[in-house]
Design an enzyme around this catalytic site. Structure first.
Site, short mmCIF file in Angstrom:
data_model
loop_
_atom_site.label_atom_id
_atom_site.label_comp_id
_atom_site.label_asym_id
_atom_site.label_seq_id
_atom_site.Cartn_x
_atom_site.Cartn_y
_atom_site.Cartn_z
N GLY A 26 0.85 -1.19 0.00
CA GLY A 26 0.00 0.00 0.00
C GLY A 26 0.88 1.24 0.00
CB SER A 27 0.23 4.83 0.60
OG SER A 27 -0.42 4.70 1.82
N GLY A 29 3.86 0.81 2.80
CA GLY A 29 4.78 -0.29 2.51
C GLY A 29 5.63 0.01 1.28
CE LYS A 122 3.11 6.12 12.31
NZ LYS A 122 3.26 7.43 11.68
CE LYS A 207 -0.23 9.08 13.50
NZ LYS A 207 -0.74 9.14 12.13
CB SER A 270 -3.64 12.83 7.77
OG SER A 270 -4.43 12.10 8.70
CD GLU A 297 -4.28 0.82 11.16
OE1 GLU A 297 -5.22 0.39 11.85
OE2 GLU A 297 -3.45 0.09 10.60
N1 LIG Z 1 0.29 5.92 4.61
C1 LIG Z 1 1.02 6.55 5.50
O1 LIG Z 1 1.36 7.72 5.34
C2 LIG Z 1 1.49 5.82 6.72
C3 LIG Z 1 0.88 4.66 7.16
N2 LIG Z 1 1.32 4.03 8.29
C4 LIG Z 1 0.69 2.80 8.77
O2 LIG Z 1 0.98 1.76 7.85
C5 LIG Z 1 -0.05 0.78 7.92
C6 LIG Z 1 -0.49 0.47 6.50
O3 LIG Z 1 -1.04 1.67 5.97
P1 LIG Z 1 -1.00 2.07 4.46
O4 LIG Z 1 0.10 1.46 3.72
O5 LIG Z 1 -1.10 3.53 4.45
O6 LIG Z 1 -2.41 1.42 4.01
P2 LIG Z 1 -2.92 1.18 2.55
O7 LIG Z 1 -4.39 1.06 2.67
O8 LIG Z 1 -2.34 2.18 1.63
O9 LIG Z 1 -2.30 -0.25 2.17
C7 LIG Z 1 -2.54 -1.43 2.90
C8 LIG Z 1 -1.91 -2.58 2.13
O10 LIG Z 1 -2.07 -3.78 2.89
C9 LIG Z 1 -2.48 -4.80 2.00
N3 LIG Z 1 -3.13 -5.88 2.73
C10 LIG Z 1 -2.55 -7.05 3.08
N4 LIG Z 1 -3.40 -7.83 3.72
C11 LIG Z 1 -4.57 -7.18 3.79
C12 LIG Z 1 -5.83 -7.52 4.31
N5 LIG Z 1 -6.06 -8.70 4.89
N6 LIG Z 1 -6.80 -6.61 4.23
C13 LIG Z 1 -6.60 -5.43 3.62
N7 LIG Z 1 -5.42 -5.06 3.09
C14 LIG Z 1 -4.41 -5.94 3.17
C15 LIG Z 1 -3.35 -4.08 0.98
O11 LIG Z 1 -3.47 -4.85 -0.19
C16 LIG Z 1 -2.56 -2.81 0.78
O12 LIG Z 1 -1.56 -3.01 -0.19
C17 LIG Z 1 -1.17 1.39 8.79
O13 LIG Z 1 -1.07 0.83 10.07
C18 LIG Z 1 -0.82 2.87 8.84
O14 LIG Z 1 -1.23 3.48 10.04
C19 LIG Z 1 2.37 4.51 9.01
C20 LIG Z 1 3.02 5.66 8.60
C21 LIG Z 1 2.62 6.39 7.44
O1 LIG Z 2 0.92 8.00 10.17
C1 LIG Z 2 0.86 8.83 9.30
C2 LIG Z 2 1.78 9.99 9.24
O2 LIG Z 2 2.82 9.87 10.15
C3 LIG Z 2 -0.18 8.72 8.26
O3 LIG Z 2 -1.37 9.20 8.80
P1 LIG Z 2 -2.75 8.72 8.19
O4 LIG Z 2 -2.84 7.23 8.46
O5 LIG Z 2 -3.78 9.50 8.91
O6 LIG Z 2 -2.72 9.00 6.73
#
Ligand SMILES: NC(=O)C1=CN([C@@H]2O[C@H](COP(=O)(O)OP(=O)(O)OC[C@H]3O[C@@H](n4cnc5c(N)ncnc54)[C@H](O)[C@@H]3O)[C@@H](O)[C@H]2O)C=CC1
Ligand SMILES: O=C(CO)COP(=O)(O)O
Length: 384
Positions: A26-27, A29, A122, A207, A270, A297
């Site tokens: 996702g974004s 990873g 998070k 947060k 966010s 989250e």
């Molecule tokens: N996007 C951001 O700016 C940041 C996100 N995070 C944390 O990273 C974690 C992932 O967030 P994102 O990458 O942003 O989310 P996202 O929604 O962009 O991506 C999630 C990824 O997980 C995959 N996935 C694997 N197993 C899954 C399942 N069983 N159900 C649904 N999706 C599944 C999806 O296919 C997708 O590629 C969250 O805990 C978020 O709080 C932390 C820092 C920054």
């Molecule tokens: O954790 C994040 C920035 O540090 C990303 O925040 P959001 O999950 O609200 O997009």
């Protein structure tokens, strides 16, 4: 006192060629895989969907999650978990928190016994209230010293565009934290280390909830005073809660607390802030969830965090009012949690930043507050 220190300069060289895996494309990873690859590591990114793995592998793009971003040529991707994990010394996990347990079940058979496992997530697990590192330890049955978490002001799209930022790598083992930090760094991403896993993880979870509150008041149309009040009082709630569970207050005053709170609360990037804004504009929670294409989250964490808070006798008036807005029992325009003092004993919640009498939690916060205000020193890890 456990302090944060910058990862050693020489450590950058240790990243060269280190085989690591990132699970979840996702974004965040995908962005983290770029961070690691740009730092010199040999990275394989696992995407569930073969077509996404193909796009990343062949076109060096992830157009759904990171439009317009060119990924490094040395970043590889696969939809085969066994191939992603083969030989990986460090495994970074970035899936939605509520799916971690089921993902760990399919990861476990392919994981190298000595590999470090690093949570980038998070959230807390809704059904158990457990932090991600706790779920990892429980399911994988590995030494907690092999587990690290990373948190900080890290909006994915900004970092994918190589805008500079910093983060905290935390592990109960300083050695593990330093080994991970030495790989998870490059010219635009700086990693500090600490051993306060609880504070670092809860900072990232909490947060999000305050960012939802800020989004709500934004959506309603309130201005900067309201938001500044909620950010400030929100940090008190975050610190009270985390310290009650054993965190060091300094951690909440650093990148994983205040730093991330500022980034998440003020950015339209966010998802938590965006979800809050839609709620503040009057949309029903179901519509908001349907509109959010990506993981939000905070919406899942509200319930378990309030339960955990109650168990420790911690007041979280802002998070409680977020819960009420989500439940549809509070009109978003009535959200002003930092002003609700009527039902509280005189001289407790009304004293800004000061400890509540008789509470060890609040005394700990008071010490941190005094250190910040009078000691002229910030969180140790924030210093170069
Ligand atoms: N996007 C951001 O700016 C940041 C996100 N995070 C944390 O990273 C974690 C992932 O967030 P994102 O990458 O942003 O989310 P996202 O929604 O962009 O991506 C999630 C990824 O997980 C995959 N996935 C694997 N197993 C899954 C399942 N069983 N159900 C649904 N999706 C599944 C999806 O296919 C997708 O590629 C969250 O805990 C978020 O709080 C932390 C820092 C920054
Ligand atoms: O954790 C994040 C920035 O540090 C990303 O925040 P959001 O999950 O609200 O997009």
């Amino acid at each position: 006192m456990k302090t944060r220190v910058p990862a050693k300069k020489a450590a950058g060289r240790k990243a060269a060629g280190k085989r690591v895996a990132v699970l979840g494309a996702g974004s965040w990873g995908t962005t983290f895989a770029k961070i690691l690859a740009d730092g010199g590591a040999d990275v394989v990114l696992w995407a569930r969907r073969p077509e996404l793995a193909r796009e990343i592998q062949e076109a060096k793009r992830n157009s759904d999650y990171l439009p317009g971003v060119n990924l490094p040529l040395n970043l590889r991707a696969t939809s085969r978990l066994d191939l992603a994990l083969a030989g990986a010394e460090q495994v970074y996990i970035s899936v939605p928190s509520q799916s971690l347990r089921e993902n760990l079940a399919i990861i476990a058979p392919h994981l190298h016994a000595q590999a470090s496992v690093v949570s980038l997530m998070k959230g807390v697990e809704k059904s158990t209230g457990k932090r991600m590192s706790e779920v990892i330890a429980e399911v994988l049955r590995i030494d907690p010293a092999q587990i690290a978490v990373i948190s900080g002001p890290n909006l994915a799209l900004e970092i994918a565009k190589e805008q500079p930022t910093a983060a905290v790598v935390s592990s109960t083992s300083l050695e593990t934290a330093q080994a991970v930090a030495s790989v998870a760094r490059n010219r635009y991403f700086r990693s500090f280390v600490n051993t306060d896993v609880i504070g670092t993880e809860f900072g990232g979870v909490l947060k999000n909830l305050i960012a939802v509150a800020i989004g709500i008041v934004d959506g309603v149309g309130y201005g900067e005073n309201t938001k500044a009040s909620i950010i400030t009082r929100g940090l008190v709630e975050m610190t009270d809660f985390a310290v009650a569970y054993g965190a060091h207050p300094e951690t909440l005053a650093g990148l994983a607390g205040l730093g991330d709170l500022i980034a998440t609360s003020q950015s339209p990037l966010s998802r938590n802030n965006t979800a809050g804004r839609l709620l503040g504009q009057g949309y029903h929670l179901n519509d908001v969830v349907n509109q959010m294409q990506q993981t939000t989250e905070g919406l899942a964490s509200v319930g378990p965090i309030l339960e955990l808070a109650r168990a420790m006798g911690v007041d979280m008036p802002i998070v409680e009012q977020v819960r009420q807005v989500l439940a549809g029992t509070l009109d978003p325009k009535d959200i002003a949690p930092h002003l609700t003092t009527d039902d509280e004993p005189q001289g407790e919640r009304t004293i800004d930043g000061q400890a509540q009498s008789g509470s060890a939690v609040r005394r700990a916060f008071q010490r941190a507050f005094d250190q910040l205000r009078y000691g002229g020193r910030g969180a140790p890890g924030d210093r170069p």
